[in-house]
Design a protein around this motif. Structure first.
Motif, mmCIF file in Angstrom:
data_model
loop_
_atom_site.group_PDB
_atom_site.id
_atom_site.type_symbol
_atom_site.label_atom_id
_atom_site.label_comp_id
_atom_site.label_asym_id
_atom_site.label_seq_id
_atom_site.Cartn_x
_atom_site.Cartn_y
_atom_site.Cartn_z
ATOM 1 N N UNK A 70 0.944 -1.128 0.162
ATOM 2 C CA UNK A 70 -0.164 -0.166 0.020
ATOM 3 C C UNK A 70 0.900 1.073 -0.099
ATOM 4 N N UNK A 71 1.912 1.208 0.632
ATOM 5 C CA UNK A 71 2.792 2.304 0.653
ATOM 6 C C UNK A 71 3.696 2.416 -0.403
ATOM 7 N N UNK A 72 4.081 1.506 -0.930
ATOM 8 C CA UNK A 72 4.782 1.457 -2.427
ATOM 9 C C UNK A 72 3.682 1.989 -3.521
ATOM 10 N N UNK A 73 2.636 1.368 -3.411
ATOM 11 C CA UNK A 73 1.581 1.602 -4.621
ATOM 12 C C UNK A 73 1.357 3.067 -4.436
ATOM 13 N N UNK A 74 1.081 3.634 -3.330
ATOM 14 C CA UNK A 74 0.733 5.140 -2.857
ATOM 15 C C UNK A 74 1.779 5.902 -3.708
ATOM 16 N N UNK A 75 3.098 5.798 -3.332
ATOM 17 C CA UNK A 75 4.187 6.714 -3.754
ATOM 18 C C UNK A 75 4.249 6.495 -5.366
ATOM 19 N N UNK A 76 3.966 5.483 -5.857
ATOM 20 C CA UNK A 76 3.780 5.326 -7.484
ATOM 21 C C UNK A 76 2.921 6.317 -7.918
ATOM 22 N N UNK A 77 1.423 6.020 -7.258
ATOM 23 C CA UNK A 77 0.505 7.040 -7.958
ATOM 24 C C UNK A 77 0.706 8.417 -7.692
ATOM 25 N N UNK A 78 1.047 8.786 -6.684
ATOM 26 C CA UNK A 78 1.655 10.253 -6.637
ATOM 27 C C UNK A 78 2.444 10.772 -7.582
ATOM 28 N N UNK A 79 3.388 9.726 -7.813
ATOM 29 C CA UNK A 79 4.496 10.272 -8.861
ATOM 30 C C UNK A 79 3.723 10.345 -10.131
ATOM 31 N N UNK A 80 2.974 9.571 -10.639
ATOM 32 C CA UNK A 80 2.117 9.398 -12.054
ATOM 33 C C UNK A 80 1.416 10.791 -11.998
ATOM 34 N N UNK A 81 0.327 10.831 -10.962
ATOM 35 C CA UNK A 81 -0.418 12.326 -11.065
ATOM 36 C C UNK A 81 0.480 13.480 -11.024
ATOM 37 N N UNK A 82 1.694 13.563 -10.277
ATOM 38 C CA UNK A 82 2.532 14.666 -10.128
ATOM 39 C C UNK A 82 2.746 14.889 -11.726
ATOM 40 N N UNK A 83 3.526 14.096 -12.274
ATOM 41 C CA UNK A 83 4.170 14.273 -13.547
ATOM 42 C C UNK A 83 2.978 14.805 -14.811
ATOM 43 N N UNK A 84 1.667 14.188 -14.532
ATOM 44 C CA UNK A 84 0.786 14.442 -15.541
ATOM 45 C C UNK A 84 0.283 16.048 -15.327
ATOM 46 N N UNK A 85 0.275 16.238 -13.842
ATOM 47 C CA UNK A 85 -0.362 17.460 -13.391
ATOM 48 C C UNK A 85 0.713 18.588 -13.951
ATOM 49 N N UNK A 86 2.197 18.334 -13.874
ATOM 50 C CA UNK A 86 3.129 19.161 -14.188
ATOM 51 C C UNK A 86 3.025 19.518 -15.588
ATOM 52 N N UNK A 87 2.928 18.245 -16.409
ATOM 53 C CA UNK A 87 2.831 18.588 -17.786
ATOM 54 C C UNK A 87 1.661 19.450 -18.321
ATOM 55 N N UNK A 88 0.537 19.352 -17.682
ATOM 56 C CA UNK A 88 -0.682 20.051 -17.807
ATOM 57 C C UNK A 88 -0.400 21.424 -17.499
ATOM 58 N N UNK A 89 0.022 21.731 -16.244
ATOM 59 C CA UNK A 89 0.306 22.961 -15.907
ATOM 60 C C UNK A 89 1.258 23.835 -16.883
ATOM 61 N N UNK A 90 2.199 23.016 -17.358
ATOM 62 C CA UNK A 90 3.157 23.770 -18.362
ATOM 63 C C UNK A 90 2.275 24.104 -19.777
ATOM 64 N N UNK A 91 1.577 23.169 -20.066
ATOM 65 C CA UNK A 91 0.685 23.255 -21.389
ATOM 66 C C UNK A 91 -0.009 24.449 -21.302
ATOM 67 N N UNK A 92 -0.707 24.833 -20.066
ATOM 68 C CA UNK A 92 -1.398 26.177 -19.776
ATOM 69 C C UNK A 92 -0.734 27.359 -20.034
ATOM 70 N N UNK A 93 0.464 27.201 -19.524
ATOM 71 C CA UNK A 93 1.180 28.376 -19.317
ATOM 72 C C UNK A 93 1.735 28.612 -21.135
ATOM 73 N N UNK A 94 1.851 27.351 -21.691
ATOM 74 C CA UNK A 94 2.377 27.767 -23.156
ATOM 75 C C UNK A 94 1.197 28.371 -23.908
ATOM 76 N N UNK A 95 -0.321 28.041 -23.610
ATOM 77 C CA UNK A 95 -1.277 28.552 -24.277
ATOM 78 C C UNK A 95 -1.220 30.274 -24.057
ATOM 79 N N UNK A 96 -0.912 30.551 -23.154
ATOM 80 C CA UNK A 96 -0.717 32.178 -22.698
ATOM 81 C C UNK A 96 0.221 32.828 -23.492
ATOM 82 N N UNK A 97 1.249 32.034 -24.136
ATOM 83 C CA UNK A 97 2.431 32.649 -24.626
ATOM 84 C C UNK A 97 2.439 32.570 -26.106
ATOM 85 N N UNK A 98 1.736 33.508 -26.723
ATOM 86 C CA UNK A 98 1.536 33.785 -28.182
ATOM 87 C C UNK A 98 2.791 34.014 -28.807
#
Length: 206
Positions: free
Chosen positions: A146-174
């Motif tokens: 459970x401990x191991x799986x949780x750290x892995x899930x958090x890692x995946x969610x973090x990188x997805x969110x990080x790239x999504x945040x970057x894409x949002x910033x990219x849209x604002x930079x015309x």
């Protein structure tokens, strides 16, 4: 088991949230790629590499790095050279067009760079081994998984969110100037980590 899950969430965020080369590269590619789907190679690669490191740490395989000092120095050496190369690649990206930059960072190049900054980063290796690996020893059987799986899930969610945040910033930079500046900042961060690692390597050899 609930305690193990909460512990895993807190520990995982504590390790991956601080600004580092891996986070900078994922955010950078999320911002520079024309669509979020084009940034998936870097997201999946970073998350898979983290998953491998976490599983290795929990299973005890990665303790070899701590057992043999010379192996740690070799990893540091390769890591420093590659970080210098990545910093140079980011700094010389003069194009202010996100689309042009995205063409340079093809899926293959994203995968190679992401895997390298993940697996050739001594700090990532040592943090995973020393922190997640050590803390996993507090649990057994289902609680450890459970401990191991949780750290892995958090890692995946973090990188997805990080790239999504970057894409949002990219849209604002015309104009593309913001992305060009982001490349420069990313290069400085990467070089800074390389210098810090070089100082540590010098201390180890000395």
């Amino acid at each position: 088991m609930l305690e193990a899950i909460i512990h895993g969430i807190i520990l995982a965020f504590g390790l991956i949230v601080p600004l580092g080369v891996q986070n900078v590269f994922v955010f950078n590619q999320g911002a520079l790629q024309p669509t979020f789907s084009r940034a998936l190679p870097v997201v999946v690669t970073a998350a898979v590499c983290d998953t491998i490191l976490i599983l290795a740490a929990v299973s005890g395989v990665s303790l070899l790095v701590l057992t043999f000092g010379w192996l740690e120095n070799i990893i540091f050496g390769f890591g420093i050279l590659f970080l210098l190369f990545i910093g140079f690649s980011l700094w010389r990206s003069e194009s202010a067009s996100p689309d042009t930059e995205a063409e340079r960072f093809t899926a293959k190049r994203q995968i190679i760079f992401a895997a390298s900054v993940s697996l050739l980063n001594p700090h990532a290796l040592l943090d995973t081994i020393g922190v997640i690996g050590t803390n996993s020893l507090n649990y057994v059987n289902e609680a450890r998984w459970a401990f191991t799986g949780t750290t892995i899930v958090v890692s995946w969610l973090w990188f997805i969110g990080l790239a999504a945040a970057g894409r949002s910033l990219g849209k604002l930079d015309s104009s593309g100037k913001l992305m060009q500046g982001l490349n420069k900042i990313s290069a400085l961060v990467v070089w800074g980590v390389a210098v810090y690692m070089a100082i540590q390597l010098f201390g180890n050899v000395k």
